[in-house]
Design a protein around this motif. Sequence first.
Motif, PDB file in Angstrom:
ATOM      1  N   PHE A 121     -45.518 -22.725  10.426  1.00 23.19           N
ATOM      2  CA  PHE A 121     -44.807 -23.998  10.537  1.00 23.19           C
ATOM      3  C   PHE A 121     -44.184 -24.180  11.906  1.00 23.19           C
ATOM      4  CE2 PHE A 121     -45.435 -24.063   6.037  1.00 23.19           C
ATOM      5  CZ  PHE A 121     -45.464 -25.414   5.708  1.00 23.19           C
ATOM      6  N   ALA A 122     -43.772 -23.098  12.545  1.00 25.04           N
ATOM      7  CA  ALA A 122     -43.257 -23.216  13.911  1.00 25.04           C
ATOM      8  C   ALA A 122     -44.356 -23.700  14.851  1.00 25.04           C
ATOM      9  CB  ALA A 122     -42.701 -21.879  14.389  1.00 25.04           C
ATOM     10  N   GLN A 123     -45.587 -23.236  14.642  1.00 22.58           N
ATOM     11  CA  GLN A 123     -46.708 -23.698  15.460  1.00 22.58           C
ATOM     12  C   GLN A 123     -46.998 -25.167  15.217  1.00 22.58           C
ATOM     13  OE1 GLN A 123     -50.194 -20.917  15.830  1.00 22.58           O
ATOM     14  NE2 GLN A 123     -49.002 -19.710  14.370  1.00 22.58           N
ATOM     15  N   ILE A 124     -46.932 -25.580  13.964  1.00 23.41           N
ATOM     16  CA  ILE A 124     -47.187 -26.979  13.638  1.00 23.41           C
ATOM     17  C   ILE A 124     -46.123 -27.887  14.259  1.00 23.41           C
ATOM     18  CG2 ILE A 124     -47.287 -28.645  11.733  1.00 23.41           C
ATOM     19  CD1 ILE A 124     -48.302 -26.291  10.003  1.00 23.41           C
ATOM     20  N   LEU A 125     -44.878 -27.451  14.156  1.00 19.77           N
ATOM     21  CA  LEU A 125     -43.789 -28.261  14.679  1.00 19.77           C
ATOM     22  C   LEU A 125     -43.776 -28.295  16.199  1.00 19.77           C
ATOM     23  CD1 LEU A 125     -41.041 -27.077  12.188  1.00 19.77           C
ATOM     24  CD2 LEU A 125     -42.081 -29.340  12.272  1.00 19.77           C
ATOM     25  N   GLN A 126     -44.389 -27.287  16.858  1.00 12.48           N
ATOM     26  CA  GLN A 126     -44.559 -27.220  18.301  1.00 12.48           C
ATOM     27  C   GLN A 126     -43.244 -26.912  19.023  1.00 12.48           C
ATOM     28  OE1 GLN A 126     -47.061 -30.612  19.682  1.00 12.48           O
ATOM     29  NE2 GLN A 126     -46.973 -31.225  17.538  1.00 12.48           N
ATOM     30  N   ASN A 132     -34.718 -31.184  19.811  1.00 19.80           N
ATOM     31  CA  ASN A 132     -33.846 -31.923  18.905  1.00 19.80           C
ATOM     32  C   ASN A 132     -33.476 -31.160  17.638  1.00 19.80           C
ATOM     33  OD1 ASN A 132     -33.871 -34.412  20.481  1.00 19.80           O
ATOM     34  ND2 ASN A 132     -35.990 -34.626  19.825  1.00 19.80           N
ATOM     35  N   TRP A 133     -34.197 -30.040  17.390  1.00 22.24           N
ATOM     36  CA  TRP A 133     -34.004 -29.340  16.129  1.00 22.24           C
ATOM     37  C   TRP A 133     -33.874 -27.838  16.372  1.00 22.24           C
ATOM     38  CZ3 TRP A 133     -33.224 -32.425  12.026  1.00 22.24           C
ATOM     39  CH2 TRP A 133     -33.687 -33.740  12.116  1.00 22.24           C
ATOM     40  N   HIS A 134     -33.179 -27.153  15.474  1.00 21.73           N
ATOM     41  CA  HIS A 134     -33.100 -25.701  15.536  1.00 21.73           C
ATOM     42  C   HIS A 134     -34.338 -25.161  14.837  1.00 21.73           C
ATOM     43  CE1 HIS A 134     -30.853 -21.737  14.519  1.00 21.73           C
ATOM     44  NE2 HIS A 134     -31.598 -21.635  15.599  1.00 21.73           N
ATOM     45  N   ALA A 135     -35.323 -24.731  15.626  1.00 23.72           N
ATOM     46  CA  ALA A 135     -36.632 -24.361  15.086  1.00 23.72           C
ATOM     47  C   ALA A 135     -36.557 -23.170  14.140  1.00 23.72           C
ATOM     48  CB  ALA A 135     -37.608 -24.066  16.226  1.00 23.72           C
ATOM     49  N   PRO A 230     -53.415 -24.379  14.349  1.00 21.52           N
ATOM     50  CA  PRO A 230     -53.054 -23.352  15.336  1.00 21.52           C
ATOM     51  C   PRO A 230     -54.229 -22.436  15.643  1.00 21.52           C
ATOM     52  CG  PRO A 230     -51.366 -23.548  13.649  1.00 21.52           C
ATOM     53  CD  PRO A 230     -52.529 -24.372  13.193  1.00 21.52           C
ATOM     54  N   ALA A 231     -54.374 -22.110  16.913  1.00 21.29           N
ATOM     55  CA  ALA A 231     -55.487 -21.255  17.320  1.00 21.29           C
ATOM     56  C   ALA A 231     -55.265 -19.797  16.945  1.00 21.29           C
ATOM     57  CB  ALA A 231     -55.705 -21.376  18.826  1.00 21.29           C
ATOM     58  N   SER A 232     -54.011 -19.363  16.970  1.00 25.53           N
ATOM     59  CA  SER A 232     -53.732 -17.962  16.678  1.00 25.53           C
ATOM     60  C   SER A 232     -53.782 -17.701  15.187  1.00 25.53           C
ATOM     61  CB  SER A 232     -52.365 -17.557  17.233  1.00 25.53           C
ATOM     62  OG  SER A 232     -51.350 -18.328  16.637  1.00 25.53           O
ATOM     63  N   LYS A 233     -54.220 -16.515  14.818  1.00 29.99           N
ATOM     64  CA  LYS A 233     -54.309 -16.166  13.411  1.00 29.99           C
ATOM     65  C   LYS A 233     -52.908 -15.970  12.843  1.00 29.99           C
ATOM     66  CE  LYS A 233     -58.714 -13.774  14.002  1.00 29.99           C
ATOM     67  NZ  LYS A 233     -59.434 -12.481  13.875  1.00 29.99           N
ATOM     68  N   PRO A 234     -52.658 -16.455  11.619  1.00 30.75           N
ATOM     69  CA  PRO A 234     -51.329 -16.276  11.042  1.00 30.75           C
ATOM     70  C   PRO A 234     -50.896 -14.817  10.954  1.00 30.75           C
ATOM     71  CG  PRO A 234     -52.588 -17.879   9.782  1.00 30.75           C
ATOM     72  CD  PRO A 234     -53.531 -17.270  10.781  1.00 30.75           C
ATOM     73  N   ASN A 235     -51.857 -13.888  10.750  1.00 34.08           N
ATOM     74  CA  ASN A 235     -51.441 -12.500  10.585  1.00 34.08           C
ATOM     75  C   ASN A 235     -51.052 -11.829  11.899  1.00 34.08           C
ATOM     76  OD1 ASN A 235     -53.960 -12.134  11.696  1.00 34.08           O
ATOM     77  ND2 ASN A 235     -54.839 -11.021   9.970  1.00 34.08           N
ATOM     78  N   ASP A 236     -51.103 -12.566  13.011  1.00 32.00           N
ATOM     79  CA  ASP A 236     -50.545 -12.050  14.253  1.00 32.00           C
ATOM     80  C   ASP A 236     -49.026 -12.184  14.276  1.00 32.00           C
ATOM     81  OD1 ASP A 236     -53.008 -11.412  15.266  1.00 32.00           O
ATOM     82  OD2 ASP A 236     -53.246 -13.267  16.383  1.00 32.00           O
TER      83      ASP A 236
END
Length: 402
Positions: A121-126, A132-135, A230-236
């Motif tokens: 979700f951090a990748q999606i939110l960029q 403006n937000w506390h990621a 996201p290009a990176s694999k989630p398990n990274d």
Amino acid sequence: MMSGAARTWSDQELIGAALSSFKISSADRERACLLFADYLHLIVSGKKVAPSKFSDDSLSSVAYFAKACSYSDLDDVNWKELTHPGSIIFSSLLPFLFSTEVNSKNFLRAVIAGYHGSSLFAQILQSSHSRNWHASATSGIFGAALATATLLELSDEQKGQALHFASASAGGSANAPRSQNGATRFTRIHAALMGSMSTLEAAESSPAPLYIVDGPGGLSERFGVVDHLPASKPNDALHQISIRYFPYSGFSHNALEKLETHLPLDSQSVKSIDLHLHEPLFTLIGSSKKGPWWDLAAAISNTIANGDPFDSKTASLNADIRVEKSEGATSSAVIKLANSEIAFDFGIQDRIGIDPIDIPRVHRKWASLYPESAELTELASQIIDGSEDAVAALKKVIQAAG
């Protein structure tokens, strides 16, 4: 899926990515154990100063743990995404782990699922989302939901529903981290608590909001989420996490690591210290107005005078200290001594990627936080491996601490 053009994620794509299966390697187990042990040391240390108390009520304990572990602001960090996932994920899991109704052997998988979800979700939110937000909070709520849903062995459908609830509850303004006064403890509490409640509501099959990302009131409409997968694999995600060692803002740590290689220095011979800080470091750690925690010049001065970046006793140097804003891509320090000069570059970028955590530094940190560090570290290892006896022993340690 089309590439090149910006597009909004669909809810089904997101749920599919969030619930994708993964294998657990020995390296995953070791990294999860390290992060959990670090978290536990922060809990028992924070318990001494946190005004609230540990409770048998699960949700009250979620809030308490999120506060206690972030009291010293030394919880783990993903520098690439500028998030602190561990304080939220572990705080949501631990109270449920103490319940007799869960299988402790699911704990490791739940931890990894939480880190994967938070990173996704951090990748999606960029990264621009942090303006403006506390990621940590906006992504962490999803990590907490996925972690607790995994621990409680919810079905995939229920996990998806937990994400719907989390989406409706995501929040945390950037004015919390920008205040630089400990206010981010509250946004961590919010994320851990609401992520846990999202799972509990999904478990009861309560009516969930219809959209996560792509509908009215979804993340895209609220946060401007338009991106490709996201290009990176989630398990990274688990292996991108860094541990903060020194008792200063994490944004100062890379500079202190570079300085440490030159210690000891004769503090009497230091003539001047020139710091050139690019953004965001200049704004974050370029001033003494927020106190020594956020003041890189003070951290460097203390480290030189005390001979150790772990020693934060206030010390002064008879030296000219200048801090200027740099327009370059990196930050730099120049320390002039009576007969020599030390210069080095530093920055957040040095911490991005697969982080080779410095184990001796970790153990020094832990020993400074809790005298029975070896015992606590062993309990963390046993709990990662599913020991119910270790879970019971840990509860007693936390109750006795402080």
